[in-house]
Design a protein around this motif. Sequence first.
Motif, PDB file in Angstrom:
ATOM      1  N   UNK A 150      -8.477   1.604   0.434  1.00  0.00           N
ATOM      2  CA  UNK A 150      -7.562   2.364   0.977  1.00  0.00           C
ATOM      3  C   UNK A 150      -7.036   1.350   2.261  1.00  0.00           C
TER       4      UNK A 150
ATOM      5  N   UNK B 269      -3.262   0.133   3.645  1.00  0.00           N
ATOM      6  CA  UNK B 269      -2.736   0.686   4.936  1.00  0.00           C
ATOM      7  C   UNK B 269      -2.383  -0.681   5.940  1.00  0.00           C
TER       8      UNK B 269
ATOM      9  N   UNK C 205      -5.473  11.167   0.908  1.00  0.00           N
ATOM     10  CA  UNK C 205      -4.446  10.135   0.577  1.00  0.00           C
ATOM     11  C   UNK C 205      -4.461   9.178   1.556  1.00  0.00           C
ATOM     12  N   UNK C 206      -4.309   9.215   2.822  1.00  0.00           N
ATOM     13  CA  UNK C 206      -4.730   7.924   3.747  1.00  0.00           C
ATOM     14  C   UNK C 206      -6.293   8.324   4.271  1.00  0.00           C
TER      15      UNK C 206
ATOM     16  N   UNK D 173      -9.562   4.466  -5.309  1.00  0.00           N
ATOM     17  CA  UNK D 173      -8.710   5.010  -4.256  1.00  0.00           C
ATOM     18  C   UNK D 173      -7.477   5.541  -4.753  1.00  0.00           C
ATOM     19  N   UNK D 174      -7.002   6.736  -3.963  1.00  0.00           N
ATOM     20  CA  UNK D 174      -5.756   7.283  -4.431  1.00  0.00           C
ATOM     21  C   UNK D 174      -4.731   6.334  -4.061  1.00  0.00           C
ATOM     22  N   UNK D 175      -3.762   6.201  -5.108  1.00  0.00           N
ATOM     23  CA  UNK D 175      -2.513   5.653  -4.981  1.00  0.00           C
ATOM     24  C   UNK D 175      -1.347   6.577  -5.385  1.00  0.00           C
TER      25      UNK D 175
ATOM     26  N   UNK E  60       2.310   1.588  -7.291  1.00  0.00           N
ATOM     27  CA  UNK E  60       1.580   0.923  -6.299  1.00  0.00           C
ATOM     28  C   UNK E  60       1.254  -0.383  -6.448  1.00  0.00           C
ATOM     29  N   UNK E  61       1.643  -1.275  -5.492  1.00  0.00           N
ATOM     30  CA  UNK E  61       1.403  -2.857  -5.468  1.00  0.00           C
ATOM     31  C   UNK E  61       0.574  -3.477  -4.264  1.00  0.00           C
ATOM     32  N   UNK E  62       0.811  -4.536  -4.034  1.00  0.00           N
ATOM     33  CA  UNK E  62       0.153  -5.040  -2.937  1.00  0.00           C
ATOM     34  C   UNK E  62       0.995  -5.276  -1.646  1.00  0.00           C
ATOM     35  N   UNK E  63       1.104  -6.097  -0.931  1.00  0.00           N
ATOM     36  CA  UNK E  63       1.739  -6.938   0.346  1.00  0.00           C
ATOM     37  C   UNK E  63       3.107  -6.951  -0.068  1.00  0.00           C
ATOM     38  N   UNK E  64       4.012  -6.728   0.606  1.00  0.00           N
ATOM     39  CA  UNK E  64       5.411  -7.030   0.444  1.00  0.00           C
ATOM     40  C   UNK E  64       5.863  -7.780   1.524  1.00  0.00           C
ATOM     41  N   UNK E  65       7.291  -8.310   1.296  1.00  0.00           N
ATOM     42  CA  UNK E  65       7.827  -9.177   2.149  1.00  0.00           C
ATOM     43  C   UNK E  65       8.097  -8.520   3.341  1.00  0.00           C
TER      44      UNK E  65
ATOM     45  N   UNK F 233      11.771  -6.203   3.471  1.00  0.00           N
ATOM     46  CA  UNK F 233      11.908  -5.723   2.306  1.00  0.00           C
ATOM     47  C   UNK F 233      12.137  -4.291   2.260  1.00  0.00           C
TER      48      UNK F 233
ATOM     49  N   UNK G 195       6.258   7.468   0.625  1.00  0.00           N
ATOM     50  CA  UNK G 195       6.027   5.710   0.687  1.00  0.00           C
ATOM     51  C   UNK G 195       5.157   5.449  -0.644  1.00  0.00           C
ATOM     52  N   UNK G 196       5.516   4.431  -1.378  1.00  0.00           N
ATOM     53  CA  UNK G 196       4.685   3.802  -2.381  1.00  0.00           C
ATOM     54  C   UNK G 196       3.403   3.092  -2.111  1.00  0.00           C
ATOM     55  N   UNK G 197       2.194   3.682  -2.115  1.00  0.00           N
ATOM     56  CA  UNK G 197       1.234   2.795  -1.793  1.00  0.00           C
ATOM     57  C   UNK G 197       0.119   2.681  -2.719  1.00  0.00           C
TER      58      UNK G 197
END
Lengths: 258, 180
Positions: free
Chosen positions: A135, A139, B68-69, B102-104, B128-133, B136, B178-180
């Motif tokens: 998680x 975040x 969720x978070x 983990x929830x996404x 759901x993906x990882x780091x973004x620019x 972006x 938001x897409x997480x």
Amino acid sequence: MAAAVASAEDAVLRAILEIADDGLILGHRLSEWCGHAPMLEEELALANMGLDLLGQARALYAHAGALEGKGRTEDDFAFLRRERDYVNCLLVERDNRDFAHTMLRQLYFAAFMQPFWHATVQTSSDETLRGIAAKADKEMSYHLRHSGEWVIRMGDGTEESAARMADAVNELHRYTGELFMVSPARQQAIAAGLLPDPESLRDEWDETIATVFRAAKLELPEIRTMQKGGRDGIHGEDMGHLLAELQFMQRAYPGQTW
Amino acid sequence: MVITVTTTPTKSRGESKEVADFELARALEVASAVPDPELPCVTVADLGILRSVSRDKTGRIVVRLTPTYSGCPAVIAIEMAVETALLSAGIDSTIERVITPAWTTDWITDEGREKLRAYGIAPPVGVSGGRRAFFAEDAVACPRCGSARTTKVSEFGSTACKAHYRCDACAEPFDYFKCI
């Protein structure tokens, strides 16, 4: 607590408290912006990021308490320790000062913690830590993007915003070395496969900061001696003031719950 | 807070082959229908935060929910709402909080996405993906008029899970999940 670590169990507990304290203290710092942010959107953003960090800290404290097995709760860890028992790094306790300081501090921290949690998901032998990390990884990637964008906007902004950001770099960069320092407790947790070695994350951190600084037209300062002490419970003057507010309710009304 | 880890989230539906477990089926039905307190248009099942309803060794109904978070302030309210709904249906239960996997946003059902859109909240775009620019932006369609001409107002909205957007075609402000 700052003394030598007695056993492997103590080392793991201590190492988890280091990252839990980082989250609690930085989360509290962000909460201090409530009612003071430069605009409504940032008011929400700062509170949201603070909540993420508090949530991560709560899960880590609960896990630490379960591992210790002495009945200490997340509240005991968060509210009822003495200053010397907090083992957060110095960066997170630094005063908010202005929006530039706050956003740069967030960038330094998130640029380290996002890869840290990402590596924890991939490699940790502790299932609960992997769950918390999965998680936190997502975040922190938001925190990284949000704070990085602000550092770029302000560094490459007006004369005033650029001066404030340059001032923040001069003030805060010396606290970033502690992110990579490994305490004896952390060393044991790394050796046991629980947490990633910060050294393996250094290239990524360097690259993230260099990318943001290039876009922000900021100079990387030459720091001869990085500040340290937080992991040994040796804190700056700001920390006492922070704890006075953080702990007030539990000290004044022991055992109170919502 | 009690954190439990389960690695095999399963939607238990009366596993016993000999006797149909009506109470368990009823518990699943009741728990699934509980609305999210901050997004009342969708249920905990639509959001994918209801991980399982099953019986433990003693026969007690166990409901597993996931946040969720990390810092979602609605977690306790959701847990209490599910427990209360089950009690109203005459079912005692234990609520467990699970954090892995983990929830996404990928856990939100298609039905849930459609309910969000109908309610005026743009559902998450992509997977759901990882780091973004830096800088972006997701191309988010307006949930009201469908236009792709939208602008992000703020990365953070009224709750941790939402961002704030504005439609440049119909001029309506809207929330984006938001897409997480």
